[in-house]
Design an enzyme around this catalytic site. Structure first.
Site, PDB file in Angstrom:
ATOM      1  N   ILE A  46      33.756  29.929  52.023  1.00 55.70           N
ATOM      2  CA  ILE A  46      34.714  30.974  51.669  1.00 55.70           C
ATOM      3  C   ILE A  46      34.669  31.275  50.168  1.00 55.70           C
ATOM      4  O   ILE A  46      34.603  30.371  49.339  1.00 55.70           O
ATOM      5  CB  ILE A  46      36.145  30.559  52.057  1.00 55.70           C
ATOM      6  CG1 ILE A  46      36.176  30.011  53.486  1.00 55.70           C
ATOM      7  CG2 ILE A  46      37.094  31.733  51.898  1.00 55.70           C
ATOM      8  CD1 ILE A  46      35.783  30.985  54.547  1.00 55.70           C
ATOM      9  N   HIS A 160      34.309  30.758  44.131  1.00 56.72           N
ATOM     10  CA  HIS A 160      34.132  30.017  45.379  1.00 56.72           C
ATOM     11  C   HIS A 160      35.400  29.231  45.658  1.00 56.72           C
ATOM     12  O   HIS A 160      36.049  28.697  44.756  1.00 56.72           O
ATOM     13  CB  HIS A 160      32.936  29.061  45.271  1.00 56.72           C
ATOM     14  CG  HIS A 160      32.483  28.544  46.595  1.00 56.72           C
ATOM     15  ND1 HIS A 160      32.993  27.381  47.150  1.00 56.72           N
ATOM     16  CD2 HIS A 160      31.601  29.034  47.503  1.00 56.72           C
ATOM     17  CE1 HIS A 160      32.432  27.180  48.326  1.00 56.72           C
ATOM     18  NE2 HIS A 160      31.588  28.167  48.572  1.00 56.72           N
ATOM     19  N   HIS A 161      35.768  29.161  46.947  1.00 53.99           N
ATOM     20  CA  HIS A 161      37.042  28.531  47.323  1.00 53.99           C
ATOM     21  C   HIS A 161      37.079  27.051  46.969  1.00 53.99           C
ATOM     22  O   HIS A 161      38.154  26.449  46.888  1.00 53.99           O
ATOM     23  CB  HIS A 161      37.271  28.702  48.830  1.00 53.99           C
ATOM     24  CG  HIS A 161      38.714  28.820  49.209  1.00 53.99           C
ATOM     25  ND1 HIS A 161      39.684  27.954  48.738  1.00 53.99           N
ATOM     26  CD2 HIS A 161      39.373  29.705  50.009  1.00 53.99           C
ATOM     27  CE1 HIS A 161      40.856  28.283  49.242  1.00 53.99           C
ATOM     28  NE2 HIS A 161      40.698  29.345  50.010  1.00 53.99           N
ATOM     29  N   SER A 162      35.925  26.420  46.755  1.00 54.02           N
ATOM     30  CA  SER A 162      35.912  25.004  46.390  1.00 54.02           C
ATOM     31  C   SER A 162      36.535  24.764  45.020  1.00 54.02           C
ATOM     32  O   SER A 162      36.950  23.647  44.708  1.00 54.02           O
ATOM     33  CB  SER A 162      34.479  24.462  46.415  1.00 54.02           C
ATOM     34  OG  SER A 162      33.640  25.222  45.560  1.00 54.02           O
ATOM     35  N   ASN A 337      42.427  22.373  46.198  1.00 56.23           N
ATOM     36  CA  ASN A 337      42.818  22.886  47.509  1.00 56.23           C
ATOM     37  C   ASN A 337      43.843  21.956  48.147  1.00 56.23           C
ATOM     38  O   ASN A 337      43.495  20.919  48.704  1.00 56.23           O
ATOM     39  CB  ASN A 337      41.583  23.020  48.404  1.00 56.23           C
ATOM     40  CG  ASN A 337      40.684  24.156  47.973  1.00 56.23           C
ATOM     41  OD1 ASN A 337      40.944  25.318  48.271  1.00 56.23           O
ATOM     42  ND2 ASN A 337      39.618  23.837  47.245  1.00 56.23           N
TER      43      ASN A 337
END
Length: 490
Positions: A46, A160-162, A337
């Site tokens: 994602i 980037h979702h990371s 996250n």
């Protein structure tokens, strides 16, 4: 640029090791968190897209100079992600020098373009077909010096979702801004209060939480195997995560939402979910009725549609922007996250009255808030990664995502207009791409507006602007019904 880069040049010494056949710094690297690793797996790879509209033209050199402060605050923006094949493919954060010219992208624009709004949409849509080069920190800032219908210029932050979830990244952005009316004051944001269940009976409150948790967890675990959603025109086909997506947004009056909230004794989130249910009902009814020469208001919807959203809960303690700034100063590890998910059933079907959509939303949301389903999802994901690895976790995540029809998320933004480097911001529209679902609706409040942001798979949803119209029209119907109900009760 040498002067700007030098502001990031003081980094811890690092040693080099052999990774993917190249000499890469490894010794000082910190491993990615378990959840961050899942965001690199197929179907869960994602990227976050945040579109920022400016109220005035901006000097990009001024923005560049101030971006240093953001990067220094958040070490993930000044670290590469390096995979070590000799250690089971483990990915580590490796501090590096950041050259802003590799991250800030300014395309050449035709100032005589036919439609600037369409150009911005197409530009962001094209971004959704690509990924960020991992030979540098995984973020980019695209600046489009073009005037649209609702902004004098537009910027697009892609990450980037990371790196982190929407709450941490938006909080980081807001902590670097100030009130447009007061250059010395941080913006203020609404603090989400956690539901504490039923207060009049502690035993019933505990029983209610346990019951809701058991039902939610069982449904959560069985959904990928036996409880897939109905195949509606909004259900994505396999492989939708690779399709181009169209990002559109529509702002409505936050005061109208608050009017409904106060009248019905609900939350803003309940109203937003209710409006979304009403809009999806209108949209799907139209799609089912396409090509049929029957009166427009006829109900074409099939009975008993199972339609659910992957709904995201922020698991951090509430605290607002000042608390986030204190967190940065104390070097606490709450960013990244820290999100849990629940399967949120949405009722698709025409109701007796517009207010019933909000009442239904409140009943469902109260059950979800009075449970530990989101916490279960978060910690079970960490356990799966620990014992079976991120690949297995990625496969399970994709199966879970695919059984639902859409994603839904919301975020409380600043209560007043804000500015960055003295430049006032007209709107903030965050979203994502890379998910295997055809639709993501994200709602974010900003000053006196609530902005609905749609991330739509173009192959499945060719007319996302129509869904925006349905969201706006549904709020008007619910607001008018609220006013009429108030008059009748006087």
């Amino acid at each position: 640029m040498d002067k700007i880069s030098s502001g990031l040049g003081v980094l811890k010494p690092i040693q080099t090791g052999k990774v993917d056949g190249e000499e890469t710094a490894m010794v000082m690297g910190e491993p990615l968190s378990p959840i961050a690793r899942v965001f690199h797996e197929p179907g869960s790879n994602i990227h976050i897209i945040t579109i920022i509209g400016w109220k005035s033209k901006v000097n990009l050199e001024v923005l560049k100079a101030n971006m240093i402060q953001i990067i220094v605050k958040h070490p993930r923006f000044s670290s590469m992600q390096v995979r070590n094949k000799e250690n089971g493919g483990e990915i580590k954060w490796i501090p590096t020098n950041v050259d802003l010219d590799n991250h800030i992208i300014i395309p050449d624009l035709d100032q005589n373009m036919e439609s600037s709004d369409k150009f911005v949409e197409d530009y962001v849509s094209n971004l959704s077909t690509t990924t960020i080069d991992t030979s540098k920190p995984v973020w980019e800032f695209h600046h489009l010096d073009v005037e649209t219908s609702d902004a004098k210029a537009v910027s697009v932050l892609r990450a980037h979702h990371s790196i982190g979830d929407g709450t941490s990244l938006i909080s980081l952005l807001l902590s670097s801004t100030h009130k447009a009316s007061d250059p010395k004051a941080l913006p203020t944001s609404s603090v989400t209060k956690r539901s504490k269940g039923t207060h009049y009976c502690p035993f019933f409150s505990i029983f209610n939480m346990v019951w809701n948790t058991v039902i939610g967890v069982v449904t959560f675990m069985l959904a990928p195997l036996f409880l897939k959603d109905t195949d509606t025109p909004l259900k994505a086909p396999p492989g939708a995560e690779l399709n181009a997506r169209r990002f559109v947004h529509r702002s409505v009056s936050l005061d109208d939402i608050k009017l409904v909230k106060n009248s019905m004794n609900t939350t803003i989130n309940d109203v937003v979910v209710g409006v979304t249910q009403a809009a999806l009902t209108r949209y799907l009814n139209r799609r089912y009725g396409e090509g049929k020469n029957i009166p427009e208001k006829k109900n074409y919807l099939p009975k008993d549609i199972r339609f659910r959203a992957i709904f995201f809960f922020n698991l951090r303690p509430a605290g607002g922007i000042p608390a986030f700034v204190d967190m940065i100063k104390s070097k606490e590890e709450r960013w990244g996250n820290k999100i849990g998910i629940v399967l949120l059933p949405l009722r698709i079907g025409f109701q007796e009255g517009p207010l019933d959509y909000v009442r239904d939303a409140k009943l469902v949301m109260d059950r979800k808030k009075a449970s530990l389903e989101a916490n279960f999802a978060y910690f079970s994901a960490k356990l799966v990664i620990k014992f079976f690895g991120s690949k297995v976790a990625g496969i399970l995540s994709r199966k879970l995502f695919s059984c639902a029809t859409m994603w839904f998320s919301n975020l409380a933004g600043p209560k007043e207009e804000i500015a960055f480097c003295g430049y006032p911001i007209a709107y903030i529209a965050p979203s994502c791409y890379g998910q295997p679902n055809a639709l993501l609706i994200h709602a974010m409040s900003y000053a006196d507006k609530m902005t609905f942001v749609l991330s739509a798979d173009e192959a499945t949803i060719p007319d996302p602007h129509q869904l925006c119209d349905d969201l706006e029209d549904s709020l008007k119907l619910i607001k008018n019904a609220t006013l009429q109900d108030g008059v009748m009760n006087c």
